[in-house]
Design a protein around this motif. Structure first.
Motif, short mmCIF file in Angstrom:
data_model
loop_
_atom_site.label_atom_id
_atom_site.label_comp_id
_atom_site.label_asym_id
_atom_site.label_seq_id
_atom_site.Cartn_x
_atom_site.Cartn_y
_atom_site.Cartn_z
N UNK A 1 -5.14 -1.17 -19.40
CA UNK A 1 -4.80 -0.89 -18.00
C UNK A 1 -5.95 -0.15 -17.33
N UNK A 2 -6.27 -0.52 -16.08
CA UNK A 2 -7.41 0.12 -15.44
C UNK A 2 -7.12 1.56 -15.03
N UNK B 1 5.51 9.34 -1.81
CA UNK B 1 4.74 8.13 -1.57
C UNK B 1 3.37 8.39 -0.97
N UNK B 2 3.30 9.33 -0.08
CA UNK B 2 2.14 9.42 0.81
C UNK B 2 1.23 10.61 0.57
N UNK C 1 4.11 -0.66 -13.16
CA UNK C 1 3.21 -1.60 -13.82
C UNK C 1 2.73 -1.04 -15.13
N UNK C 2 2.42 0.25 -15.14
CA UNK C 2 1.84 0.84 -16.33
C UNK C 2 2.85 0.91 -17.46
N UNK D 1 12.51 6.00 -11.07
CA UNK D 1 11.99 4.97 -10.15
C UNK D 1 12.87 3.73 -10.24
N UNK E 1 2.48 1.58 -9.35
CA UNK E 1 1.56 1.89 -10.45
C UNK E 1 2.34 2.36 -11.68
N UNK E 2 3.29 3.28 -11.46
CA UNK E 2 4.08 3.79 -12.59
C UNK E 2 4.86 2.64 -13.24
N UNK F 1 2.83 12.23 -9.43
CA UNK F 1 3.25 11.32 -8.36
C UNK F 1 4.64 11.64 -7.81
N UNK F 2 5.57 11.93 -8.72
CA UNK F 2 6.94 12.09 -8.25
C UNK F 2 7.08 13.35 -7.41
N UNK G 1 -0.80 10.58 -12.82
CA UNK G 1 0.49 9.91 -12.62
C UNK G 1 1.64 10.91 -12.78
N UNK H 1 2.11 3.98 -5.42
CA UNK H 1 2.35 4.94 -6.51
C UNK H 1 3.51 4.54 -7.40
N UNK I 1 -7.37 1.67 -10.56
CA UNK I 1 -6.27 0.89 -9.97
C UNK I 1 -6.46 0.69 -8.46
N UNK J 1 0.84 -1.20 0.00
CA UNK J 1 0.00 0.00 0.00
C UNK J 1 0.88 1.25 0.00
N UNK J 2 1.98 1.19 0.75
CA UNK J 2 2.88 2.34 0.81
C UNK J 2 3.57 2.57 -0.53
N UNK J 3 3.83 1.49 -1.23
CA UNK J 3 4.56 1.60 -2.50
C UNK J 3 3.62 1.70 -3.70
#
Lengths: 299, 251
Positions: B92-93, B110-111, A163-164, A174, A160-161, B105-106, B102, A157, A221, A153-155
């Motif tokens: 992809x969902x 993470x949080x 996997x995509x 990353x 997701x990048x 995100x960076x 996305x 994001x 997702x 859960x922490x990882x």
């Protein structure tokens, strides 16, 4: 409904259900990554290769859970890394390398177990046996679930990048390889936690069926992660209750319940179900259909 | 003079190899921001290789890349790499909006949850690429041109300055190509640097301001009017710099 309340009165059954719920949630949650990363074959290989590890653990340490744990972990990592080594050092592709290594490992496990002096039933390892769920197994399931789910859960994001699109993820700095390794470790740990309940052969079903079901239902997702978790939890509990009621192998019951959910989604999903697909107009994009119709009006 | 030079991407003496076979050989060039640059050359000329090394995806054997006067080592948020269409799992969902998010995100780590400024950035990026109406669609329910725009929107949300595009015009019909061209010009006019590999020589003058002609090494670089000449084209497409090695090349 009487049998349900009766089952729940047994302290043992309550413990089993809590364990099953945890294992089911962890598998369903992790399954989303396996489905999206197309790791089903890899996961299947890992679960089968747990068997020789278990056999070795039994031979060396008896039925002590710590021995089983170490043996299974080592065997799974051996097959996963071995397949990569085999693929890189020859012209074989990774799926072939995996297929060979895990069937050989599995066969080795079957032969080893028949030589083991301790009385263990091969069937229990293959298809799961809740009656053999010990306190230590439960603790193992608690600990592993409480490591795997929060970690993923922490990882989510960076995962997701990755996997995509791993290429773009890499270009954004990353650490794709590290994430893949973490995913593999989580996979093996979760499998070890689920061994007693579902067995080596059916592990894959509990892992990917929930996520595959949710995948057919939505385009989100986070919904795949959490929805997969809750569906896995539901399927495990219902499956375990049925197994207990009719004295059936627990793993098979869990996978059958989840399989039923999957086929319902496959047929009736409002977005991606088979029936919806039949009813859909032949042009996939509504836009192109609209354009086509308006052009015909002009004619 | 130095202020002008700081708004530049500079590549000097860049060599990139696959399995010790060089795909790009001692490449040096310099482009200003606010340009659309076409990357031209035959198959295996190193177009994708150059894009990937600019994106920090391939190790540099020799040479250096600098942007705005700072050395670029590895991945950076200033550069956005847009992959070829075949590379994407369109089932992809995720929706268009999810894809554009996305890009944030960076910055968020993470949080941290999305703040107002992130939402604004995402909204603006979607609007700039004219996708507002389509924001809730799953990405496979878009046309080819809309899919390109969705990825450009993600790069905008990332606040990238250099856009690296691998064959963006391939497979687009003429009207879609034109609208993508206009959107890229809009980005260029905002001072972004667009570098796109391209193989249809006929459309080069209308799509790009500058060209880089490659064939394992740099053949020519500069404004279209001066550089995109029959001599340079012939040289890029006829000389076979690594002909002997071609069978072993990964590109």
């Amino acid at each position: 409904m009487e049998w349900l309340s009766e089952s729940l009165q047994h302290d043992f059954m309550r413990r089993v259900l809590v364990g099953g719920a945890l294992i089911g949630f962890t598998n369903g949650f992790l399954g989303a990554f396996v489905v999206l990363r197309r790791l089903a074959l890899m996961a299947d290989s890992l679960s089968h290769s747990l068997l020789p590890g278990l056999a070795l653990g039994v031979m060396l340490f008896g039925l002590a859970p710590a021995g089983l744990f170490v043996g299974a972990l080592v065997a799974a990592l051996f097959v996963a890394l071995g397949a990569q080594l085999l693929a890189r050092s020859s012209r074989l592709k990774e799926d072939t390398a995996l297929g060979i290594l895990y069937t050989v490992a599995f066969s080795l496990g079957v032969v080893m177990i028949s030589f083991v002096k301790v009385r263990v039933s091969l069937m229990h390892y293959l298809f799961g046996n809740i009656l053999a769920l010990s306190n230590t197994d439960l603790w193992l399931a608690y600990v592993i679930s409480l490591v795997v789910v929060p970690l993923l859960a922490a990882l989510q994001r960076p995962l997701l990048l990755t996997l995509f699109d791993p290429t773009v993820a890499l270009s954004q700095g990353i650490r794709v390889n590290a994430l893949n390794l973490i995913l593999m470790l989580c996979l093996v740990l979760t499998m070890i936690a689920s061994l007693q309940a579902v067995g080596v052969i059916l592990l894959l079903g509990l892992l990917i069926a929930p996520a595959a079901t949710i995948y057919l239902l939505c385009d989100s997702y986070p919904a795949m992660l959490w929805g997969g978790g809750f569906l896995g939890m539901f399927g495990s509990c219902v499956g375990l209750l049925i197994a207990d009621r009719f004295d059936l192998p627990s793993g098979a019951c869990i996978v059958l319940v989840l399989g039923a959910c999957f086929f319902l989604a496959y047929l009736f999903s409002p977005r991606y179900g088979l029936i919806r697909r039949w009813r859909r107009p032949r042009h996939f994009h509504e836009e192109s259909l609209a354009r086509w119709q308006s052009e015909h009006h002009h004619d | 003079m130095s202020a002008m030079h700081s708004h530049q991407l500079t590549v000097s003496d860049l060599t990139v190899s696959y399995d010790r076979i060089p795909a790009l050989h001692h490449l040096s060039f310099r482009v200003d921001c606010g340009r659309c640059v076409g990357l031209l050359g035959p198959n295996g000329a190193g177009k994708s290789t150059l894009l990937k090394s600019l994106a920090g995806l391939l190790p540099m054997e020799t040479g250096a890349i600098s942007f705005h006067g700072h050395a670029v080592t590895g991945a950076t948020q200033d550069f956005a790499y847009l992959p070829q269409r075949e590379q994407i799992d369109w089932d992809f969902p995720t929706t268009v909006r999810g894809l554009v998010e996305m890009g944030r995100f960076l910055r968020l780590g993470w949080w941290r949850t999305f703040r107002d400024e992130d939402r604004v950035a995402v909204d603006e990026a979607i609007a700039a690429m004219k996708l507002t109406e389509l924001a809730h669609r799953q990405i496979s329910a878009l046309s080819g041109g809309q899919q390109q725009r969705a990825f450009l929107a993600r790069a905008l949300a990332q606040q990238a300055h250099v856009f690296l595009l691998d064959e963006p015009f391939t497979g687009l019909d003429k009207p879609t190509q034109d609208s993508l061209k206009l959107l890229l010009r809009g980005l260029r006019d905002d001072g972004k640097l667009i570098i796109a590999s391209h193989h249809d020589l006929g459309s080069v003058p209308e799509l790009f301001d500058e060209v880089l002609l490659l064939n394992g090494e740099l053949i020519a670089a500069g404004p279209v009017a001066e550089t995109f000449t029959p001599e340079h084209i012939a040289k890029a497409y006829s000389t076979r710099v690594f002909a002997r090695l071609e069978h072993g090349m990964a590109v």
